[in-house]
Motif scaffolding. Structure first.
Motif, PDB file in Angstrom:
ATOM      1  N   SER A 140       0.827  -1.206   0.000  1.00 37.63           N
ATOM      2  CA  SER A 140       0.000   0.000   0.000  1.00 37.63           C
ATOM      3  C   SER A 140       0.867   1.265   0.000  1.00 37.63           C
ATOM      4  O   SER A 140       2.040   1.235   0.353  1.00 37.63           O
ATOM      5  N   TYR A 141       0.243   2.359  -0.408  1.00 33.57           N
ATOM      6  CA  TYR A 141       0.891   3.660  -0.332  1.00 33.57           C
ATOM      7  C   TYR A 141       0.808   4.127   1.114  1.00 33.57           C
ATOM      8  O   TYR A 141      -0.274   4.241   1.669  1.00 33.57           O
ATOM      9  N   VAL A 142       1.951   4.384   1.713  1.00 31.63           N
ATOM     10  CA  VAL A 142       1.981   4.747   3.123  1.00 31.63           C
ATOM     11  C   VAL A 142       2.239   6.227   3.341  1.00 31.63           C
ATOM     12  O   VAL A 142       2.151   6.707   4.463  1.00 31.63           O
ATOM     13  N   ALA A 143       2.568   6.942   2.294  1.00 30.58           N
ATOM     14  CA  ALA A 143       2.744   8.396   2.389  1.00 30.58           C
ATOM     15  C   ALA A 143       2.358   8.983   1.040  1.00 30.58           C
ATOM     16  O   ALA A 143       3.031   8.753   0.039  1.00 30.58           O
ATOM     17  N   VAL A 144       1.267   9.724   1.022  1.00 29.69           N
ATOM     18  CA  VAL A 144       0.769  10.334  -0.201  1.00 29.69           C
ATOM     19  C   VAL A 144       0.477  11.790   0.109  1.00 29.69           C
ATOM     20  O   VAL A 144      -0.352  12.092   0.972  1.00 29.69           O
ATOM     21  N   PHE A 145       1.188  12.693  -0.571  1.00 27.55           N
ATOM     22  CA  PHE A 145       0.948  14.114  -0.357  1.00 27.55           C
ATOM     23  C   PHE A 145       1.488  14.918  -1.525  1.00 27.55           C
ATOM     24  O   PHE A 145       2.155  14.379  -2.409  1.00 27.55           O
ATOM     25  N   THR A 146       1.165  16.199  -1.530  1.00 29.26           N
ATOM     26  CA  THR A 146       1.639  17.114  -2.567  1.00 29.26           C
ATOM     27  C   THR A 146       2.284  18.322  -1.900  1.00 29.26           C
ATOM     28  O   THR A 146       1.690  18.926  -1.002  1.00 29.26           O
ATOM     29  N   LEU A 147       3.482  18.639  -2.364  1.00 28.72           N
ATOM     30  CA  LEU A 147       4.174  19.845  -1.935  1.00 28.72           C
ATOM     31  C   LEU A 147       4.116  20.863  -3.059  1.00 28.72           C
ATOM     32  O   LEU A 147       4.291  20.503  -4.223  1.00 28.72           O
ATOM     33  N   ARG A 148       3.861  22.103  -2.718  1.00 28.00           N
ATOM     34  CA  ARG A 148       3.936  23.197  -3.690  1.00 28.00           C
ATOM     35  C   ARG A 148       5.242  23.935  -3.418  1.00 28.00           C
ATOM     36  O   ARG A 148       5.452  24.459  -2.339  1.00 28.00           O
ATOM     37  N   LEU A 149       6.128  23.950  -4.395  1.00 30.46           N
ATOM     38  CA  LEU A 149       7.401  24.647  -4.274  1.00 30.46           C
ATOM     39  C   LEU A 149       7.322  25.940  -5.067  1.00 30.46           C
ATOM     40  O   LEU A 149       6.778  25.964  -6.179  1.00 30.46           O
ATOM     41  N   ALA A 150       7.872  26.999  -4.502  1.00 33.25           N
ATOM     42  CA  ALA A 150       7.858  28.301  -5.171  1.00 33.25           C
ATOM     43  C   ALA A 150       9.115  29.068  -4.792  1.00 33.25           C
ATOM     44  O   ALA A 150       9.542  29.033  -3.635  1.00 33.25           O
ATOM     45  N   PRO A 151       9.710  29.760  -5.760  1.00 35.44           N
ATOM     46  CA  PRO A 151      10.851  30.611  -5.414  1.00 35.44           C
ATOM     47  C   PRO A 151      10.373  31.769  -4.550  1.00 35.44           C
ATOM     48  O   PRO A 151       9.263  32.257  -4.715  1.00 35.44           O
ATOM     49  N   ASP A 152      11.199  32.167  -3.603  1.00 38.49           N
ATOM     50  CA  ASP A 152      10.905  33.312  -2.738  1.00 38.49           C
ATOM     51  C   ASP A 152      12.171  34.163  -2.697  1.00 38.49           C
ATOM     52  O   ASP A 152      12.991  34.028  -1.791  1.00 38.49           O
ATOM     53  N   LEU A 153      12.335  35.014  -3.697  1.00 40.47           N
ATOM     54  CA  LEU A 153      13.583  35.745  -3.870  1.00 40.47           C
ATOM     55  C   LEU A 153      13.773  36.875  -2.871  1.00 40.47           C
ATOM     56  O   LEU A 153      14.808  37.538  -2.879  1.00 40.47           O
ATOM     57  N   ASP A 154      12.804  37.071  -1.978  1.00 44.45           N
ATOM     58  CA  ASP A 154      12.945  38.085  -0.932  1.00 44.45           C
ATOM     59  C   ASP A 154      13.513  37.509   0.363  1.00 44.45           C
ATOM     60  O   ASP A 154      13.819  38.261   1.288  1.00 44.45           O
ATOM     61  N   ASP A 155      13.644  36.192   0.455  1.00 42.20           N
ATOM     62  CA  ASP A 155      14.078  35.565   1.692  1.00 42.20           C
ATOM     63  C   ASP A 155      15.015  34.404   1.351  1.00 42.20           C
ATOM     64  O   ASP A 155      14.623  33.468   0.657  1.00 42.20           O
ATOM     65  N   ALA A 156      16.249  34.445   1.854  1.00 40.45           N
ATOM     66  CA  ALA A 156      17.245  33.420   1.534  1.00 40.45           C
ATOM     67  C   ALA A 156      16.959  32.081   2.206  1.00 40.45           C
ATOM     68  O   ALA A 156      17.581  31.078   1.873  1.00 40.45           O
ATOM     69  N   ALA A 157      16.022  32.030   3.113  1.00 44.30           N
ATOM     70  CA  ALA A 157      15.729  30.797   3.848  1.00 44.30           C
ATOM     71  C   ALA A 157      14.859  29.848   3.028  1.00 44.30           C
ATOM     72  O   ALA A 157      14.314  30.205   1.989  1.00 44.30           O
ATOM     73  N   VAL A 158      14.742  28.637   3.537  1.00 45.00           N
ATOM     74  CA  VAL A 158      13.760  27.680   3.038  1.00 45.00           C
ATOM     75  C   VAL A 158      12.652  27.659   4.080  1.00 45.00           C
ATOM     76  O   VAL A 158      12.883  27.353   5.240  1.00 45.00           O
ATOM     77  N   ARG A 159      11.449  28.046   3.652  1.00 43.52           N
ATOM     78  CA  ARG A 159      10.307  28.106   4.567  1.00 43.52           C
ATOM     79  C   ARG A 159       9.337  26.985   4.256  1.00 43.52           C
ATOM     80  O   ARG A 159       9.043  26.726   3.097  1.00 43.52           O
ATOM     81  N   PHE A 160       8.829  26.334   5.306  1.00 38.90           N
ATOM     82  CA  PHE A 160       7.827  25.285   5.149  1.00 38.90           C
ATOM     83  C   PHE A 160       6.513  25.791   5.728  1.00 38.90           C
ATOM     84  O   PHE A 160       6.482  26.358   6.813  1.00 38.90           O
ATOM     85  N   VAL A 161       5.415  25.568   4.989  1.00 36.14           N
ATOM     86  CA  VAL A 161       4.090  25.995   5.415  1.00 36.14           C
ATOM     87  C   VAL A 161       3.131  24.821   5.255  1.00 36.14           C
ATOM     88  O   VAL A 161       3.143  24.148   4.228  1.00 36.14           O
ATOM     89  N   ASN A 162       2.305  24.592   6.268  1.00 38.54           N
ATOM     90  CA  ASN A 162       1.254  23.588   6.173  1.00 38.54           C
ATOM     91  C   ASN A 162      -0.039  24.313   5.817  1.00 38.54           C
ATOM     92  O   ASN A 162      -0.607  25.010   6.646  1.00 38.54           O
ATOM     93  N   ALA A 163      -0.530  24.128   4.589  1.00 38.46           N
ATOM     94  CA  ALA A 163      -1.756  24.780   4.144  1.00 38.46           C
ATOM     95  C   ALA A 163      -2.968  23.859   4.236  1.00 38.46           C
ATOM     96  O   ALA A 163      -4.071  24.248   3.855  1.00 38.46           O
ATOM     97  N   VAL A 164      -2.793  22.658   4.744  1.00 37.50           N
ATOM     98  CA  VAL A 164      -3.903  21.725   4.906  1.00 37.50           C
ATOM     99  C   VAL A 164      -4.610  22.081   6.207  1.00 37.50           C
ATOM    100  O   VAL A 164      -3.991  22.154   7.259  1.00 37.50           O
ATOM    101  N   GLU A 165      -5.913  22.306   6.132  1.00 30.56           N
ATOM    102  CA  GLU A 165      -6.658  22.810   7.287  1.00 30.56           C
ATOM    103  C   GLU A 165      -7.129  21.737   8.256  1.00 30.56           C
ATOM    104  O   GLU A 165      -7.598  22.051   9.337  1.00 30.56           O
TER     105      GLU A 165
END
Length: 148
Positions: A52-77
């Protein structure tokens, strides 16, 4: 893809239309993605519940040229997802650390969890970490760019 001009992002140019983008950061070029896109991942465990599939999800990646960091956001409510999102974020961070150790640091990036499916029996935290590393690897193979 056209080169980014000074008015758009000072000091930034794209080295390859579909390759990595980077900015110099502490004398090292940083890598990001060249556009916003969704990276789905379906991580299967062949020994769990007959494959079975034990991990199924979608990540949205986007450049953020105003911030040198890598930011993670959970948009699932869904509040049930919070626990699993932490493990996905750990996988994203692990990928970033591995790239940095290999001399290809990642930055100027926003990673958003936009969709997730949980398996009631086979979902395990480490599977979501593994899947996040796989998703990030696939994303950077497809649209990673070096900033200069």
């Amino acid at each position: 893809m056209a080169e980014v001009g000074e008015a758009d992002a000072p000091g930034l140019s794209i080295k390859a239309a579909r390759g990595p983008i980077s900015r110099k950061h502490d004398s090292m070029a940083l890598w990001t993605v060249d556009r916003e896109f969704d990276q789905p991942i379906r991580h299967a465990c062949l020994t769990a519940s007959g494959g079975s599939y034990v991990a199924v999800f979608t990540l949205r990646l986007a450049p953020d040229l105003d911030d040198a960091a890598v930011r993670f956001v959970n948009a699932v409510e869904d509040p049930e997802v919070g626990h699993w999102a932490l493990h996905i974020e750990e996988g994203v961070r692990a990928y970033v650390e591995t790239r940095a150790a290999a001399g290809f640091p990642v930055g100027y990036l926003r990673v958003t969890l936009v969709e997730i499916t949980l398996h009631p029996v086979d979902s395990q935290p480490y599977r979501f970490r593994e899947a996040a590393v796989m998703a990030m690897t696939q994303a950077f193979e497809a649209v990673g760019v070096e900033l200069s």
